[in-house]
Design an enzyme around this catalytic site. Structure first.
Site, PDB file in Angstrom:
ATOM      1  CD  GLU A 274      -3.000  -0.492   2.479  1.00 23.06           C
ATOM      2  OE1 GLU A 274      -2.928   0.638   3.016  1.00 23.06           O
ATOM      3  OE2 GLU A 274      -3.734  -1.390   2.904  1.00 23.06           O
ATOM      4  CD  GLU A 328     -12.233   1.641  -0.676  1.00 21.66           C
ATOM      5  OE1 GLU A 328     -12.754   0.792   0.083  1.00 21.66           O
ATOM      6  OE2 GLU A 328     -11.006   1.706  -0.889  1.00 21.66           O
ATOM      7  CE  LYS A 331     -10.749   2.951   3.975  1.00 20.68           C
ATOM      8  NZ  LYS A 331      -9.343   2.734   3.570  1.00 20.68           N
ATOM      9  CD  GLU A 337      -8.083   6.447   6.100  1.00 19.64           C
ATOM     10  OE1 GLU A 337      -8.445   5.374   5.599  1.00 19.64           O
ATOM     11  OE2 GLU A 337      -6.892   6.727   6.326  1.00 19.64           O
TER      12      GLU A 337
END
Length: 476
Positions: A274, A328, A331, A337
């Site tokens: 990541e 997303e 999240k 985030e």
């Protein structure tokens, strides 16, 4: 011409350095560079169906993806796609996996062997950033990894599929200077050493989640933004080993290598599972923004696909999974985030960056954007399929000059055309002259693997470079 014979004593030192770098690179992997993948998270209620995601990845030229579970619909969609998949066993299953071999036998049967090899599962991430969670979860990690591996072995899948577990940089006690990298003492004996021993024994690698964004955001008064974003900067010299780091991610990776070496596990390789940069953030998330996200991810892709390994491991091409494929919307946490995605759920790009080597070459400054006219036809769309050239990278004047000196000196490149008054003297710039010299060396050596690198100062392009009226040869 930009002289490459002045100050012969210092130039000899520089050229010898580049000679060693070239020998080192040539002895390494035959790959031109590293590998780029992407994390496909699904903490959202507006994402496209998995079948559309597979199409998106293939259209973008991405052939590696990392998941956070073993969703049946997703794994089915990736069947026969040619895309390699890393799946995950969630943290909440670790206690069961550690306690009972029959649990992992059933889990592997249901979630791995049912889909592989039609779905090319290349690795299983057992847990994710386990050390950042409760200590009780940490104690289950290595026993769970051993049991999953044993279950794979029963099905003869242990050679196809690697087992690892992503760690966050918070597992380190020290990361600066890079050479002082060390793991937190309370983790070393209980879990770090057993895990590294497992990785060595099974021929696997350590998965590392590394985010220069966090380091910069928390220390923006001490860390240069250009250093974090892979932009031109003076670099940072490690006071312990004398190596110069030109970007923060390399330094973070090598801090983990240093920590492993301190425990005598320096032979275990690393994959960055990541890394990314948010396109939006809260007011206290310094550095978050679309322009910085585009710079970080775009420059990272170029660095991975056209460069070598890190300063400590120059012969090990990087494997990096960008975080993340989509924004997303469910999240939790700060605004950042929900804004790490390369794409919106509509499949529209959040920002435009290259994701493949071809795109990197086409988008590099001035190189690959134009084609040499054929028979005076400036509108030609002639194909240059099968032909490649070597050009200079943006690595700074000193490093580029040293590489040019080597190419025109010990390297034996034909640099006569870039002498003053010769056909390729104009434009009289270091980049143009270096590109001509690098290409001459590359072509003279039959475009062999490793002959267009010069310690990271050069890379391969698939369209003829255009510097003034100079024509770059494609063979000797």
């Amino acid at each position: 011409m930009l002289s490459f014979f002045q100050n012969s004593e210092s130039m000899a030192s520089l050229t010898f350095t580049f000679f060693l770098m070239l020998i080192s690179f040539s002895a390494s992997s035959s790959e031109a560079g590293g590998s780029i993948g992407v994390n496909y998270g699904m903490v959202a209620n507006d994402l496209p169906p998995p079948s559309k995601v597979v199409e998106l990845l293939k259209n973008q030229g991405l052939n590696r993806v990392k998941l956070y579970d073993t969703d049946a619909n997703v794994l089915t969609a990736f069947a026969n796609s040619g895309i390699k998949v890393v799946v995950a066993m969630p943290n909440e299953l670790l206690s069961s996996a550690a306690a009972d071999q029959s649990f992992t036998d059933a889990w592997v049967q249901a979630n791995i062997s049912t889909y592989h090899p039609a779905t090319q599962i290349e690795a299983i991430a057992v847990g994710n950033e386990v050390f950042a969670n409760s200590n009780t979860t940490t104690n289950y990690l290595v026993p769970a990894m051993n049991n999953v591996y044993a279950s794979l072995t029963k099905l003869n899948l242990d050679k196809d599929i690697k087992i690892s577990s992503p760690i966050a940089l918070t597992a380190l006690q020290s990361s600066y200077p890079t050479s002082s990298g060390s793991f937190k003492p309370n983790l070393v004996e209980p879990v770090i050493k057993p895990m590294l021993n497992f990785l060595r024994r099974t021929g696997s690698y350590l998965m590392v989640n590394a985010y220069p964004f966090f380091a910069y955001s928390d220390n923006s008064d001490q860390i240069s933004l250009d250093y974090a974003l892979f932009k031109q900067n003076p670099g940072v010299v490690d006071s312990g080993n004398g190596l110069r780091y030109m970007n923060l991610l390399d330094a973070q990776i090598d801090a983990v290598y240093a920590a492993m070496s301190a425990l005598n596990y320096g032979d275990v390789k690393i994959a960055v599972t990541e890394t990314g940069w948010p396109s939006k953030g809260d007011s206290n998330e310094i550095g978050a923004g679309e322009a910085n996200a585009a710079s970080y991810n775009g420059n990272l892709v170029k660095r991975v696909l056209t460069g070598t390994g890190t300063p400590l491991r120059p012969n090990d091409p990087l494997t990096v999974f960008l975080f993340a494929l989509f924004n997303e919307n469910q999240k939790p946490g700060p605004t950042s985030e929900r804004n790490y995605g390369l794409f919106y759920p509509s499949e529209e790009k959040v920002y435009d960056i290259p994701l493949t080597l071809t795109e990197v070459n086409v988008n590099s400054s001035g190189v690959g954007k134009s084609q040499v006219p054929v028979n005076g036809n400036n509108g030609s769309t002639t194909s240059f399929s099968g032909k490649t050239w070597c050009v200079a990278s943006d690595v700074g004047k000193e490093k580029l000059q040293g590489a040019l000196d080597y190419a025109c000196g010990e390297g034996g490149a034909d640099c006569t055309p870039i002498q003053e008054g010769a056909t390729c003297y104009d434009p009289n710039t270091l980049e143009a002259h270096a590109s001509y010299a690098f290409n001459s060396y590359y072509q003279k050596n039959s475009r062999a693997s490793g002959t267009c690198n010069f310690g990271g100062a050069a890379y391969v392009v698939t369209h003829p470079p255009q510097y003034g009226k100079c024509v770059f040869p494609t063979g000797y």
